[in-house]
Design a protein around this motif. Structure first.
Motif, short mmCIF file in Angstrom:
data_model
loop_
_atom_site.label_atom_id
_atom_site.label_comp_id
_atom_site.label_asym_id
_atom_site.label_seq_id
_atom_site.Cartn_x
_atom_site.Cartn_y
_atom_site.Cartn_z
N GLU A 139 36.51 34.90 43.66
CA GLU A 139 37.80 34.41 44.14
C GLU A 139 39.00 34.80 43.28
O GLU A 139 40.12 34.80 43.76
N GLY A 140 38.79 35.09 41.99
CA GLY A 140 39.90 35.51 41.15
C GLY A 140 40.83 34.39 40.73
O GLY A 140 41.99 34.64 40.37
N VAL A 141 40.36 33.15 40.73
CA VAL A 141 41.23 32.02 40.47
C VAL A 141 41.69 31.95 39.01
O VAL A 141 42.89 31.82 38.73
N ARG A 142 40.77 32.08 38.07
CA ARG A 142 41.13 31.87 36.67
C ARG A 142 41.76 33.10 36.04
O ARG A 142 42.77 33.00 35.33
N SER A 151 41.28 38.34 38.82
CA SER A 151 40.54 39.58 39.07
C SER A 151 39.27 39.21 39.83
O SER A 151 38.49 38.36 39.39
N THR A 152 39.09 39.83 41.01
CA THR A 152 38.02 39.43 41.91
C THR A 152 36.77 40.28 41.74
O THR A 152 36.79 41.34 41.14
N ARG A 200 30.29 48.89 38.64
CA ARG A 200 31.71 49.24 38.72
C ARG A 200 32.59 48.22 37.99
O ARG A 200 33.80 48.21 38.17
N PHE A 201 31.99 47.39 37.15
CA PHE A 201 32.76 46.46 36.34
C PHE A 201 33.60 47.25 35.33
O PHE A 201 33.10 48.12 34.64
N LYS A 202 34.88 46.92 35.26
CA LYS A 202 35.78 47.64 34.37
C LYS A 202 35.88 46.91 33.03
O LYS A 202 36.40 45.78 32.96
N PRO A 203 35.38 47.53 31.94
CA PRO A 203 35.41 46.85 30.63
C PRO A 203 36.79 46.38 30.22
O PRO A 203 36.92 45.40 29.49
N ALA A 204 37.85 47.07 30.68
CA ALA A 204 39.20 46.65 30.31
C ALA A 204 39.51 45.24 30.79
O ALA A 204 40.38 44.55 30.22
N LEU A 205 38.80 44.78 31.83
CA LEU A 205 39.03 43.44 32.34
C LEU A 205 38.66 42.37 31.32
O LEU A 205 39.12 41.23 31.42
N LEU A 206 37.82 42.70 30.37
CA LEU A 206 37.40 41.72 29.37
C LEU A 206 38.57 41.17 28.57
O LEU A 206 38.49 40.08 28.01
N ASP A 207 39.67 41.92 28.54
CA ASP A 207 40.85 41.47 27.81
C ASP A 207 41.85 40.73 28.70
O ASP A 207 42.91 40.32 28.24
N GLN A 208 41.50 40.58 30.00
CA GLN A 208 42.36 39.83 30.91
C GLN A 208 42.39 38.37 30.46
O GLN A 208 41.37 37.80 30.09
N GLN A 209 43.59 37.75 30.51
CA GLN A 209 43.77 36.38 30.03
C GLN A 209 44.01 35.40 31.17
O GLN A 209 44.57 35.76 32.20
N ASP A 210 43.57 34.16 30.94
CA ASP A 210 43.93 33.10 31.88
C ASP A 210 45.27 32.49 31.47
O ASP A 210 45.94 32.98 30.55
N SER A 211 45.66 31.42 32.13
CA SER A 211 46.98 30.82 31.87
C SER A 211 47.08 30.21 30.47
O SER A 211 48.19 29.96 29.98
N GLU A 212 45.94 29.99 29.82
CA GLU A 212 45.92 29.43 28.48
C GLU A 212 45.78 30.49 27.40
O GLU A 212 45.66 30.17 26.21
N GLY A 213 45.74 31.77 27.82
CA GLY A 213 45.61 32.86 26.86
C GLY A 213 44.18 33.17 26.47
O GLY A 213 43.94 33.99 25.58
N VAL A 214 43.20 32.55 27.16
CA VAL A 214 41.79 32.84 26.89
C VAL A 214 41.39 34.10 27.65
O VAL A 214 41.68 34.23 28.84
N LEU A 247 58.84 47.10 44.96
CA LEU A 247 57.51 46.81 45.49
C LEU A 247 56.46 47.10 44.42
O LEU A 247 56.56 48.07 43.68
N TRP A 248 55.44 46.24 44.38
CA TRP A 248 54.30 46.44 43.50
C TRP A 248 53.02 46.36 44.34
O TRP A 248 52.81 45.36 45.05
N LYS A 249 52.21 47.38 44.27
CA LYS A 249 50.92 47.33 44.97
C LYS A 249 49.96 46.48 44.15
O LYS A 249 49.74 46.74 42.96
N LEU A 250 49.37 45.47 44.79
CA LEU A 250 48.45 44.57 44.11
C LEU A 250 46.99 44.90 44.41
O LEU A 250 46.14 44.82 43.51
N VAL A 251 46.70 45.24 45.65
CA VAL A 251 45.32 45.50 46.07
C VAL A 251 45.32 46.65 47.07
O VAL A 251 46.19 46.72 47.95
N GLU A 252 44.33 47.53 46.95
CA GLU A 252 44.07 48.55 47.96
C GLU A 252 42.56 48.63 48.10
O GLU A 252 41.87 49.21 47.25
N ALA A 253 42.01 47.99 49.11
CA ALA A 253 40.56 47.93 49.29
C ALA A 253 40.19 48.54 50.63
O ALA A 253 40.74 48.15 51.67
N ASP A 254 39.28 49.49 50.61
CA ASP A 254 38.84 50.13 51.85
C ASP A 254 37.97 49.18 52.66
O ASP A 254 37.32 48.28 52.12
#
Length: 584
Positions: free
Chosen positions: A299-302, A305-306, A316-330, A491-498
């Protein structure tokens, strides 16, 4: 006890007499359905009776509704209800209402009948068949009073069919293998939440980890070997006798949106667990390994990233996502480590496509199509592709009283035109849909012409070429609107899913399993995204939709389904697995 073979072979008058109590004071329904005998299953009988009502005239449908008694009304108090209605109202304690509850129900009955011209009808035994609480009945009553008459008449007819379904189950002694267990499990998981006020289960929170542990326990009890992988997926494996056999994967996600429903995603985990428990109890093994995966995040709530869970399975997991933060900076990395997972091993989760037979996902429809057609299940043809954008419009904020209409650079007026542009371009185009779901005037004031407006844009279609053509037209239209109005656009593209088409061979096997259950196959597009979209990157996929109640609403506490529909879905999934096994 009455049996289906007896109903299929008895004289028509005996058929009608046996089913006399199924639809309240309406023997004409059984009379017309008798011509459709024989019925392959109780589900087929239910469909035939329902079809008679759907084909009836509006006057006949209204007459059917009007012979139903009010809930806790004068007839109930006077003991004048049919035996079936008496038992049903008692099952929800309507015979034990307090004086205040009686007064509330009587007032609601009067308001409802005055507005709609027929009595409020609710299957008070509820989705599980065990009975709703009086508070739930009153809440349902209050909510439905806001409906339009046509919508409410359709809902009352659906409730009549649900009442008939429960009565038929009792008449025929129907024994459910899967449905009640799935509903009970969903209730258990629904009580595990990040919030005391609603159901929210976000990635790697304490509630999420408790949910994973509970799923693992149920999988083990069902006879599976279980592990939780490095991204938090709960994986249960029901092994084939031959170690070299290929693997079929099924499952869905166990995280939720904020203030979500109990069945979105979770049905696709719980139902396969129940089916595996049935196979294990029989000592029945399939000629392929069956993996049931509770995907940790969709769902991508926290972390916004879905598909974190399924993308690890596809590699296809992107290792760069490991540095993605939630609203608390975690960060995701920190959250995984705190839960005892090693993020460095996520890459090892990926499955070898050559080892897979395919992926099948069971999911609630999250829409009204099956509900409106009176069908418990449907075969998904494809999962729509989507394009999402964030749009910012900058005009000039100025005084609402002193700026002439022809001299304004109103960002909100441009946004309003864009909303209508999207609606016009996407209407009447098959599977194409367009939505502006967010619309904001930051720091807006009642006496100031909006100088800034932000909106979202979501375009979906089953065919990528149709979606992309619509996107091109809409973006060009936005530019034209902004040029004409003197508005600056960003404009900012957020998602492009086939789009992800389902495999025809797997669809046909699901369709055959539905046919074997005595039901008609119905094909339906999924406008929502699912883990099957991600799994399509490495293997053939199929999806089975199950009907949603309450108008098809999802991502909402009102999201609902019935034990009977879960049972049908379980029968179809089991038939699909056995058929696949016979050809593996």
């Amino acid at each position: 006890m009455t049996t289906l073979p007896h109903l299929n072979t008895c004289p028509p008058e005996a058929f009608v007499d046996t089913l006399r109590g199924i639809y309240e004071h309406s023997p004409w329904i059984a009379e017309r359905a008798a011509a459709a005998r024989p019925f392959a299953s109780p589900a087929a009988l239910k469909q035939a009776l329902q079809a008679v009502v759907m084909a009836a005239s509006e006057d006949e449908q209204l007459a059917l509704l009007r012979v139903h008694p009010e809930l806790a009304g004068k007839a109930a108090i006077a003991g004048e209800l049919t035996a079936e209605s008496t038992g049903e109202q008692a099952a929800s304690g309507l015979n034990l209402c307090s004086a205040e509850e009686y007064a509330t129900l009587h007032a609601l009955n009067a308001r409802y009948k005055d507005k709609f011209g027929f009595p409020f009808i609710l299957a008070v035994k509820g989705p599980t068949g065990r009975g709703l609480t009086r508070a739930a009945i009153i809440a349902n009553f209050t909510r439905r009073l806001k409906n339009l008459r046509g919508d409410e008449m359709a809902e009352c007819l659906r409730q009549v069919h649900r009442i008939a379904e429960i009565r038929l189950n009792e008449l025929l002694g129907v024994r459910h293998l899967f449905g009640p267990q799935v509903m009970d499990w969903a209730e258990t998981l629904g009580a595990i939440s990040d919030s005391d006020a609603d159901l929210t289960c976000a990635y790697m929170t304490p509630a999420h980890r408790r949910t994973a542990a509970q799923l693992a326990d149920w999988m083990r009890a069902a006879g599976m070997a279980v592990h939780v992988d490095a991204v938090g997926n709960v994986v249960g494996r029901y092994a084939a006798a031959q170690p070299e056999a290929k693997t079929l994967i099924t499952g869905s996600h166990y995280d939720t949106v904020r203030n979500g429903g109990k069945y979105d995603g979770r049905l696709g985990i719980l139902l396969p667990i129940a089916v595996v428990a049935h196979l294990d109890a029989r000592g029945e093994r399939l000629p392929f390994h069956l993996e049931v995966i509770g995907f940790a995040e969709e769902e991508g709530v926290r972390f916004r990233s879905t598909f974190l869970g399924s993308s690890a399975i596809t590699g296809r997991f992107k290792p760069a996502l490991l540095d993605q933060q939630d609203s608390e900076g975690v960060t995701i990395r920190d959250a995984l480590a705190a839960a005892g997972h090693d993020p460095s091993t996520i890459g090892a989760i990926a499955r070898d496509p050559a080892s897979l037979l395919g992926f099948v996902e069971v999911h609630i429809e999250q829409g009204p199509v099956l509900l409106e057609r009176g069908l418990p299940v449907g075969v998904v043809t494809a999962i729509a592709g989507s394009s999402r954008y964030a749009v910012e419009l900058a005009g000039v904020a100025s005084h609402a009283g002193t700026t002439p209409m022809g001299m304004r650079r109103d960002a909100a007026a441009a946004a309003a035109e864009i909303v209508l542009l999207v609606e016009g371009r996407c209407s009447g185009r098959g599977s194409l849909v367009g939505t502006v779901g967010q619309l904001e005037v930051p720091a807006g004031s009642v006496n100031v012409i909006p100088g800034l407006c932000r909106l979202s844009l979501d375009i979906r279609a089953a065919v990528d070429a149709e979606r992309l053509a619509a996107v091109d037209d809409i973006l060009a239209g936005i530019s034209a609107i902004c040029t004409r109005r003197g508005i600056e656009e960003k404009l900012w593209k957020l998602v492009e899913a086939d789009a992800a088409p389902c495999a025809p061979a797997l669809m046909d096997r699901l369709g055959q399993a539905i046919d074997n259950a005595g039901l008609p196959r119905f094909d339906v597009l999924s406008g929502a995204g699912h883990d099957a979209m991600e799994m399509a990157a490495i293997t053939d996929v199929a999806m089975l939709f199950t009907r949603c109640g309450n108008g098809g609403i999802s991502h909402n506490p009102l999201e609902t389904m019935t034990a009977d529909d879960a049972e049908v879905a379980g029968e179809v999934l089991l038939g699909f697995l056995r058929d696949l096994g016979s050809r593996a």
